[in-house]
Write an enzyme that holds these catalytic residues in place. Structure first.
Site, PDB file in Angstrom:
ATOM      1  N   ASP A 166      -2.650  14.861  15.422  1.00  0.00           N
ATOM      2  CA  ASP A 166      -1.706  15.790  16.291  1.00  0.00           C
ATOM      3  C   ASP A 166      -2.372  17.213  16.391  1.00  0.00           C
ATOM      4  OD1 ASP A 166       0.000  13.845  17.227  1.00  0.00           O
ATOM      5  OD2 ASP A 166       0.869  13.826  15.200  1.00  0.00           O
ATOM      6  N   GLU A 180       1.179   5.609   0.592  1.00  0.00           N
ATOM      7  CA  GLU A 180       0.576   6.697   1.003  1.00  0.00           C
ATOM      8  C   GLU A 180       1.228   8.021   0.566  1.00  0.00           C
ATOM      9  OE1 GLU A 180       0.560   6.721   5.737  1.00  0.00           O
ATOM     10  OE2 GLU A 180       1.361   8.630   5.648  1.00  0.00           O
ATOM     11  N   PHE A 200      12.338  14.753  12.162  1.00  0.00           N
ATOM     12  CA  PHE A 200      11.009  14.259  12.411  1.00  0.00           C
ATOM     13  C   PHE A 200      11.059  12.768  13.317  1.00  0.00           C
ATOM     14  CE2 PHE A 200       7.055  11.914  11.329  1.00  0.00           C
ATOM     15  CZ  PHE A 200       5.981  13.044  11.414  1.00  0.00           C
ATOM     16  N   SER A 225       1.219  -1.233   0.051  1.00  0.00           N
ATOM     17  CA  SER A 225      -0.145   0.010   0.118  1.00  0.00           C
ATOM     18  C   SER A 225       0.894   1.163  -0.043  1.00  0.00           C
ATOM     19  CB  SER A 225      -0.872   0.035   1.323  1.00  0.00           C
ATOM     20  OG  SER A 225      -0.353  -0.187   2.296  1.00  0.00           O
ATOM     21  N   HIS A 248       3.409  -0.921   3.948  1.00  0.00           N
ATOM     22  CA  HIS A 248       2.946   0.389   3.607  1.00  0.00           C
ATOM     23  C   HIS A 248       4.056   1.431   3.388  1.00  0.00           C
ATOM     24  CE1 HIS A 248      -0.277   3.358   3.888  1.00  0.00           C
ATOM     25  NE2 HIS A 248       0.580   4.005   4.702  1.00  0.00           N
ATOM     26  N   ASN A 287      -4.012   0.395  24.074  1.00  0.00           N
ATOM     27  CA  ASN A 287      -4.854   1.158  23.234  1.00  0.00           C
ATOM     28  C   ASN A 287      -5.036   0.600  21.973  1.00  0.00           C
ATOM     29  OD1 ASN A 287      -5.999   3.518  22.299  1.00  0.00           O
ATOM     30  ND2 ASN A 287      -3.943   4.193  21.235  1.00  0.00           N
TER      31      ASN A 287
HETATM   32  P1  FAD Z   1      -4.462   7.309  19.587  1.00  0.00           P
HETATM   33  O1  FAD Z   1      -4.698   5.676  19.078  1.00  0.00           O
HETATM   34  O2  FAD Z   1      -5.784   7.698  20.014  1.00  0.00           O
HETATM   35  O3  FAD Z   1      -3.318   7.100  20.797  1.00  0.00           O
HETATM   36  C1  FAD Z   1      -2.800   8.679  21.017  1.00  0.00           C
HETATM   37  C2  FAD Z   1      -2.044   8.224  22.312  1.00  0.00           C
HETATM   38  O4  FAD Z   1      -3.006   8.678  23.590  1.00  0.00           O
HETATM   39  C3  FAD Z   1      -1.311   7.250  22.652  1.00  0.00           C
HETATM   40  O5  FAD Z   1      -0.185   7.489  23.334  1.00  0.00           O
HETATM   41  C4  FAD Z   1      -2.150   6.334  23.308  1.00  0.00           C
HETATM   42  O6  FAD Z   1      -1.506   5.308  24.230  1.00  0.00           O
HETATM   43  C5  FAD Z   1      -3.035   7.397  24.119  1.00  0.00           C
HETATM   44  N1  FAD Z   1      -4.406   7.082  24.625  1.00  0.00           N
HETATM   45  C6  FAD Z   1      -5.145   6.466  23.843  1.00  0.00           C
HETATM   46  N2  FAD Z   1      -6.521   6.439  24.309  1.00  0.00           N
HETATM   47  C7  FAD Z   1      -6.372   6.890  25.669  1.00  0.00           C
HETATM   48  C8  FAD Z   1      -7.187   7.271  26.586  1.00  0.00           C
HETATM   49  N3  FAD Z   1      -8.451   6.681  26.695  1.00  0.00           N
HETATM   50  N4  FAD Z   1      -6.809   8.013  27.801  1.00  0.00           N
HETATM   51  C9  FAD Z   1      -5.572   8.143  27.583  1.00  0.00           C
HETATM   52  N5  FAD Z   1      -4.470   8.037  26.766  1.00  0.00           N
HETATM   53  C10 FAD Z   1      -5.078   7.418  25.805  1.00  0.00           C
HETATM   54  N6  FAD Z   1      -1.646  12.347  11.744  1.00  0.00           N
HETATM   55  C11 FAD Z   1      -2.342  13.185  10.996  1.00  0.00           C
HETATM   56  O7  FAD Z   1      -2.503  14.277  11.478  1.00  0.00           O
HETATM   57  N7  FAD Z   1      -2.950  12.962   9.830  1.00  0.00           N
HETATM   58  C12 FAD Z   1      -2.522  11.827   9.043  1.00  0.00           C
HETATM   59  O8  FAD Z   1      -3.108  11.625   7.831  1.00  0.00           O
HETATM   60  C13 FAD Z   1      -1.596  10.995   9.714  1.00  0.00           C
HETATM   61  N8  FAD Z   1      -1.618   9.591   9.332  1.00  0.00           N
HETATM   62  C14 FAD Z   1      -0.947   8.595   9.884  1.00  0.00           C
HETATM   63  C15 FAD Z   1      -0.818   7.307   9.427  1.00  0.00           C
HETATM   64  C16 FAD Z   1      -0.064   6.476  10.110  1.00  0.00           C
HETATM   65  C17 FAD Z   1       0.199   5.113   9.468  1.00  0.00           C
HETATM   66  C18 FAD Z   1       0.581   6.582  11.246  1.00  0.00           C
HETATM   67  C19 FAD Z   1       1.326   5.508  12.094  1.00  0.00           C
HETATM   68  C20 FAD Z   1       0.442   8.112  11.924  1.00  0.00           C
HETATM   69  C21 FAD Z   1      -0.341   9.024  11.339  1.00  0.00           C
HETATM   70  N9  FAD Z   1      -0.439  10.385  11.944  1.00  0.00           N
HETATM   71  C22 FAD Z   1      -1.393  11.080  11.271  1.00  0.00           C
HETATM   72  C23 FAD Z   1      -0.082  10.551  13.226  1.00  0.00           C
HETATM   73  C24 FAD Z   1      -0.887  10.369  14.407  1.00  0.00           C
HETATM   74  O9  FAD Z   1      -2.123  11.172  14.207  1.00  0.00           O
HETATM   75  C25 FAD Z   1      -0.369  10.661  15.514  1.00  0.00           C
HETATM   76  O10 FAD Z   1       0.973   9.681  15.941  1.00  0.00           O
HETATM   77  C26 FAD Z   1      -1.152  10.970  16.838  1.00  0.00           C
HETATM   78  O11 FAD Z   1      -0.175  11.461  17.767  1.00  0.00           O
HETATM   79  C27 FAD Z   1      -1.563   9.528  17.294  1.00  0.00           C
HETATM   80  O12 FAD Z   1      -2.546   8.991  16.727  1.00  0.00           O
HETATM   81  P2  FAD Z   1      -3.328   7.406  16.955  1.00  0.00           P
HETATM   82  O13 FAD Z   1      -4.396   7.425  15.875  1.00  0.00           O
HETATM   83  O14 FAD Z   1      -2.159   6.692  17.116  1.00  0.00           O
HETATM   84  O15 FAD Z   1      -3.972   7.893  18.272  1.00  0.00           O
END
Ligand code: FAD
Length: 302
Positions: free
Chosen positions: A108, A16, A218, A14, A268, A163
């Site tokens: 973020d 990106e 980064f 895949s 990916h 998580n």
């Molecule tokens: P989550 O799974 O919600 O986790 C975030 C953090 O919060 C983790 O530390 C987790 O352990 C903690 N956490 C989760 N639930 C709870 C809770 N209930 N209480 C307390 N802590 C909790 N970012 C963008 O802005 N745009 C993009 O298009 C993008 N694409 C990405 C694609 C990939 C493949 C990856 C790996 C990352 C991408 N990111 C993108 C970055 C991502 O948004 C960030 O890394 C963000 O900080 C975490 O996202 P997540 O979905 O893992 O968050």
């Protein structure tokens, strides 16, 4: 992993991409998509800018891939800066446009990494909640993020894995990892995930190094270790694009080969909207299309 008669490797790829900002970048993106289509990716994903800043551009790019190519687009969607109702409306719009795959993320803050994340009032707080919300809307194919070196804000590596399990239990179909530069880091993470009964595919994210200095900065912010050997390999190559390209292909190809050797069935690639690096890496590893390329003529300049 399977190989064909000539030893070529058959895995799911895949790619990106990020949504383009200018007409020039747009042209480059569509050229990259066209050049990479013959590798028959399982899907191509389009990112969503920090803080939701690319909402419309992401949508336009994904919709155009859906409408003008035979590729399966996946739209990244984050929780940042929008209410649940607004995010749900975006998801419904994707479904109506024929887009079935969402990469569901927390995202973020608009200022980027390093700023403190606070959930938007009335929004989805974390990716697991977003996955639940998407499941309620329709039968999306949902990918989520995973962090082999642990997400920088996680309370612990175990809490981060919990998580991930919550995201899968909420309905995600696969996890795509943050990039890393040591295949053993991925294998250890995969083992720990399997021990937690996370059984969905965990797809390693592969970042070709186009600009070493930027990659280092980064990586520091997102918690990816840059091994000393990699630093040595790129040392002194700043002014030599050819040697830099060769180093990028060599290092990413070695990583991909090690992952495939270790049983990985999907990769990916963070393409950075550049076809050459990704194509040369796949060629170096012996990953080739198994069928003829999909017709894409209408996509370019359409
Ligand atoms: P989550 O799974 O919600 O986790 C975030 C953090 O919060 C983790 O530390 C987790 O352990 C903690 N956490 C989760 N639930 C709870 C809770 N209930 N209480 C307390 N802590 C909790 N970012 C963008 O802005 N745009 C993009 O298009 C993008 N694409 C990405 C694609 C990939 C493949 C990856 C790996 C990352 C991408 N990111 C993108 C970055 C991502 O948004 C960030 O890394 C963000 O900080 C975490 O996202 P997540 O979905 O893992 O968050």
């Amino acid at each position: 992993m399977s190989t064909d008669a000539s030893g070529r490797r058959a895995i799911d790829l895949s790619f990106e991409f990020f949504p383009p900002k200018t007409p020039d970048m747009e042209q480059r993106l569509w050229q990259a998509i066209q050049a990479l289509a013959p590798l028959k990716p399982r899907f191509v994903s389009v990112t969503y800018g920090a803080g939701g800043t690319t909402r419309d551009r992401t949508h336009a790019t994904v919709a155009r891939i859906r409408a003008t190519t035979a590729l399966e687009p996946a739209a990244h969607l984050t929780c940042v800066g929008a209410t649940r109702a607004e995010i749900d409306a975006i998801a419904v719009r994707y479904w109506r446009a024929g887009v079935r795959h969402i990469v569901a993320l927390r995202g973020d803050p608009p200022e980027g990494l390093g700023e403190r994340y606070t959930p938007f009032p009335g929004g989805y707080a974390y990716a697991a909640e977003l996955v639940e919300g998407l499941r309620r809307i329709n039968d999306f194919d949902i990918s989520v993020a995973a962090f082999p070196e642990t997400h920088p804000e996680a309370a612990s590596a175990d809490a981060d894995l919990d998580n991930l399990k919550r995201k899968i239990d909420a309905g995600a179909c696969r996890a795509i990892t943050q990039y890393f530069f040591d295949p053993d880091i991925f294998f250890r993470f995969r083992d720990r995930a399997r021990a937690r009964r996370i059984t969905v595919p965990i797809v390693p994210g592969l970042l070709p190094i186009a600009n070493f200095r930027q990659t280092c900065s980064f990586s520091e912010r997102c918690g990816t270790t840059v091994p000393a050997g990699l630093r040595r390999r790129f040392e002194g190559l700043d002014a030599d694009p050819k040697a830099r390209h060769a180093a990028a292909v060599e290092t990413a190809a070695a990583m991909a080969a090690a992952l495939i050797e270790g049983g990985v069935g999907a990769l990916h690639v963070y393409t950075l909207n550049r076809a050459e690096l990704t194509r040369d890496i796949c060629a170096a590893v012996g990953i080739v299309a198994q069928e003829p390329a999909a017709p894409l003529a209408s996509a370019v300049g359409a």
